[in-house]
Scaffold this motif. Structure first.
Motif, PDB file in Angstrom:
ATOM      1  N   ARG A 148       2.654   5.997  -2.957  1.00 42.93           N
ATOM      2  CA  ARG A 148       3.728   6.858  -3.484  1.00 42.93           C
ATOM      3  C   ARG A 148       3.609   7.019  -4.990  1.00 42.93           C
ATOM      4  N   SER A 149       3.558   5.902  -5.702  1.00 37.24           N
ATOM      5  CA  SER A 149       3.595   5.999  -7.167  1.00 37.24           C
ATOM      6  C   SER A 149       2.307   6.591  -7.730  1.00 37.24           C
ATOM      7  N   ALA A 150       1.152   6.204  -7.206  1.00 34.68           N
ATOM      8  CA  ALA A 150      -0.121   6.702  -7.744  1.00 34.68           C
ATOM      9  C   ALA A 150      -0.328   8.186  -7.456  1.00 34.68           C
ATOM     10  N   SER A 151       0.277   8.696  -6.387  1.00 33.45           N
ATOM     11  CA  SER A 151       0.091  10.110  -6.046  1.00 33.45           C
ATOM     12  C   SER A 151       1.124  11.010  -6.705  1.00 33.45           C
ATOM     13  N   GLY A 152       2.062  10.429  -7.435  1.00 29.43           N
ATOM     14  CA  GLY A 152       3.043  11.233  -8.146  1.00 29.43           C
ATOM     15  C   GLY A 152       4.391  11.352  -7.467  1.00 29.43           C
ATOM     16  N   LEU A 153       4.569  10.704  -6.318  1.00 30.02           N
ATOM     17  CA  LEU A 153       5.890  10.702  -5.694  1.00 30.02           C
ATOM     18  C   LEU A 153       6.779   9.700  -6.422  1.00 30.02           C
ATOM     19  N   THR A 154       8.070   9.844  -6.276  1.00 34.15           N
ATOM     20  CA  THR A 154       9.002   8.937  -6.922  1.00 34.15           C
ATOM     21  C   THR A 154       8.770   7.509  -6.435  1.00 34.15           C
ATOM     22  N   PRO A 155       8.575   6.574  -7.346  1.00 34.26           N
ATOM     23  CA  PRO A 155       8.376   5.171  -6.932  1.00 34.26           C
ATOM     24  C   PRO A 155       9.600   4.643  -6.182  1.00 34.26           C
ATOM     25  N   LYS A 156       9.363   3.748  -5.250  1.00 38.43           N
ATOM     26  CA  LYS A 156      10.421   3.106  -4.469  1.00 38.43           C
ATOM     27  C   LYS A 156      10.249   1.603  -4.559  1.00 38.43           C
ATOM     28  N   SER A 157      11.276   0.878  -4.152  1.00 36.49           N
ATOM     29  CA  SER A 157      11.245  -0.583  -4.183  1.00 36.49           C
ATOM     30  C   SER A 157      10.806  -1.127  -2.829  1.00 36.49           C
ATOM     31  N   PRO A 158      10.399  -2.396  -2.774  1.00 38.10           N
ATOM     32  CA  PRO A 158      10.079  -3.000  -1.479  1.00 38.10           C
ATOM     33  C   PRO A 158      11.258  -2.943  -0.500  1.00 38.10           C
ATOM     34  N   ALA A 159      12.475  -3.091  -0.995  1.00 37.08           N
ATOM     35  CA  ALA A 159      13.648  -3.024  -0.107  1.00 37.08           C
ATOM     36  C   ALA A 159      13.799  -1.625   0.492  1.00 37.08           C
ATOM     37  N   GLN A 160      13.479  -0.585  -0.286  1.00 32.42           N
ATOM     38  CA  GLN A 160      13.554   0.778   0.244  1.00 32.42           C
ATOM     39  C   GLN A 160      12.434   1.045   1.236  1.00 32.42           C
ATOM     40  N   ALA A 161      11.283   0.429   1.030  1.00 33.07           N
ATOM     41  CA  ALA A 161      10.133   0.658   1.904  1.00 33.07           C
ATOM     42  C   ALA A 161      10.200  -0.134   3.205  1.00 33.07           C
ATOM     43  N   ALA A 162      10.899  -1.241   3.209  1.00 27.31           N
ATOM     44  CA  ALA A 162      10.900  -2.151   4.368  1.00 27.31           C
ATOM     45  C   ALA A 162      11.280  -1.486   5.695  1.00 27.31           C
ATOM     46  N   PRO A 163      12.283  -0.610   5.756  1.00 28.58           N
ATOM     47  CA  PRO A 163      12.676  -0.049   7.060  1.00 28.58           C
ATOM     48  C   PRO A 163      11.852   1.144   7.535  1.00 28.58           C
TER      49      PRO A 163
ATOM     50  N   SER B 127       0.827  -1.209   0.000  1.00 28.72           N
ATOM     51  CA  SER B 127       0.000   0.000   0.000  1.00 28.72           C
ATOM     52  C   SER B 127       0.860   1.257   0.000  1.00 28.72           C
ATOM     53  N   TYR B 128       1.945   1.234   0.759  1.00 25.53           N
ATOM     54  CA  TYR B 128       2.872   2.362   0.793  1.00 25.53           C
ATOM     55  C   TYR B 128       3.427   2.634  -0.611  1.00 25.53           C
ATOM     56  N   LEU B 129       3.889   1.574  -1.255  1.00 17.53           N
ATOM     57  CA  LEU B 129       4.461   1.725  -2.597  1.00 17.53           C
ATOM     58  C   LEU B 129       3.425   2.236  -3.585  1.00 17.53           C
ATOM     59  N   GLN B 130       2.224   1.733  -3.502  1.00 17.97           N
ATOM     60  CA  GLN B 130       1.151   2.149  -4.416  1.00 17.97           C
ATOM     61  C   GLN B 130       0.751   3.599  -4.160  1.00 17.97           C
TER      62      GLN B 130
ATOM     63  N   ALA C  42       7.706  13.639   5.771  1.00 22.48           N
ATOM     64  CA  ALA C  42       8.010  12.910   4.535  1.00 22.48           C
ATOM     65  C   ALA C  42       6.803  12.081   4.105  1.00 22.48           C
ATOM     66  N   ASP C  43       6.836  11.670   2.848  1.00 17.85           N
ATOM     67  CA  ASP C  43       5.840  10.743   2.298  1.00 17.85           C
ATOM     68  C   ASP C  43       4.400  11.223   2.423  1.00 17.85           C
ATOM     69  N   MET C  44       4.192  12.522   2.320  1.00 14.81           N
ATOM     70  CA  MET C  44       2.822  13.037   2.287  1.00 14.81           C
ATOM     71  C   MET C  44       2.231  12.666   0.929  1.00 14.81           C
ATOM     72  N   ALA C  45       1.197  11.828   0.925  1.00 18.63           N
ATOM     73  CA  ALA C  45       0.625  11.352  -0.329  1.00 18.63           C
ATOM     74  C   ALA C  45      -0.847  11.017  -0.144  1.00 18.63           C
ATOM     75  N   THR C  46      -1.642  11.310  -1.166  1.00 17.68           N
ATOM     76  CA  THR C  46      -3.060  10.947  -1.203  1.00 17.68           C
ATOM     77  C   THR C  46      -3.366  10.404  -2.596  1.00 17.68           C
ATOM     78  N   LEU C  47      -4.062   9.285  -2.650  1.00 16.72           N
ATOM     79  CA  LEU C  47      -4.448   8.728  -3.946  1.00 16.72           C
ATOM     80  C   LEU C  47      -5.306   9.740  -4.708  1.00 16.72           C
ATOM     81  N   PRO C  48      -5.112   9.844  -6.020  1.00 14.25           N
ATOM     82  CA  PRO C  48      -5.838  10.850  -6.808  1.00 14.25           C
ATOM     83  C   PRO C  48      -7.355  10.830  -6.622  1.00 14.25           C
ATOM     84  N   ASP C  49      -7.972   9.656  -6.539  1.00 18.31           N
ATOM     85  CA  ASP C  49      -9.434   9.591  -6.377  1.00 18.31           C
ATOM     86  C   ASP C  49      -9.913  10.107  -5.027  1.00 18.31           C
ATOM     87  N   HIS C  50      -8.988  10.335  -4.092  1.00 21.20           N
ATOM     88  CA  HIS C  50      -9.363  10.773  -2.744  1.00 21.20           C
ATOM     89  C   HIS C  50      -8.827  12.172  -2.430  1.00 21.20           C
TER      90      HIS C  50
END
Length: 159
Positions: A29-44, A24-27, A78-86
């Motif tokens: 980020r990418s859907a809201s226009g933030l730079t996509p990250k990998s699962p390894a970057q998101a894990a910590p 959900s974190y990765l989705q 950091a990581d302020m993001a909202t899905l476009p439909d919301h």
């Protein structure tokens, strides 16, 4: 510092302390226009952030934000993001208010001793108005944000 009570959420939305799961974190980020990250970057993220929160709609995370920092004086939103439909429903305001309220409740703060939290963030175009509305100001020309981004580290040097 922003108000310490969050604005009301629209029906069907719930605010949660913590972080969305990694997919959900990765989705978000990418859907809201933030730079996509990998699962390894998101894990910590959950173990290395000072605090975070997210908003779910019918159980699905749709907005988020977090604080990284030392817990003493320095805090970075950091990581302020909202899905476009919301978007355009005040969810970013709720998340930001919650993050700032958490700092106000938990960071050392005594102006008579010069103890004031130092809160920073990087604002993109769409978020700038939200942050300014909550008291953030452009730091330039007194300070300039700088970064090293998207580079591979070679032992002992930057490539």
């Amino acid at each position: 510092m922003a108000p310490t009570t969050s604005p009301a959420l629209p029906a069907g939305y719930t605010l949660h302390a913590g972080y969305p799961d990694i997919p959900s974190y990765l989705q978000l980020r990418s859907a809201s226009g933030l730079t996509p990250k990998s699962p390894a970057q998101a894990a910590p993220i959950a173990s290395n952030s000072w605090y975070g929160c997210y908003i779910a709609f019918e159980g699905t995370p749709v907005a988020m934000g977090r604080i990284i920092g030392d817990g003493g004086w320095y805090f970075h939103i950091a990581d302020m993001a909202t899905l476009p439909d919301h978007q355009r429903k005040g969810l970013g305001q709720v998340v930001l208010t919650e993050l700032l309220a958490y700092i106000a409740r938990n960071a050392p703060h005594d102006e008579t001793k010069g103890e004031c939290p130092y809160v920073t963030l990087f604002a993109d175009g769409p978020g700038k108005r939200l942050y300014e509305k909550n008291g953030f100001q452009v730091a330039a020309p007194k300070q300039t944000g700088m970064q090293i981004y998207d580079r591979r580290v070679v032992p002992g040097q930057w490539a």
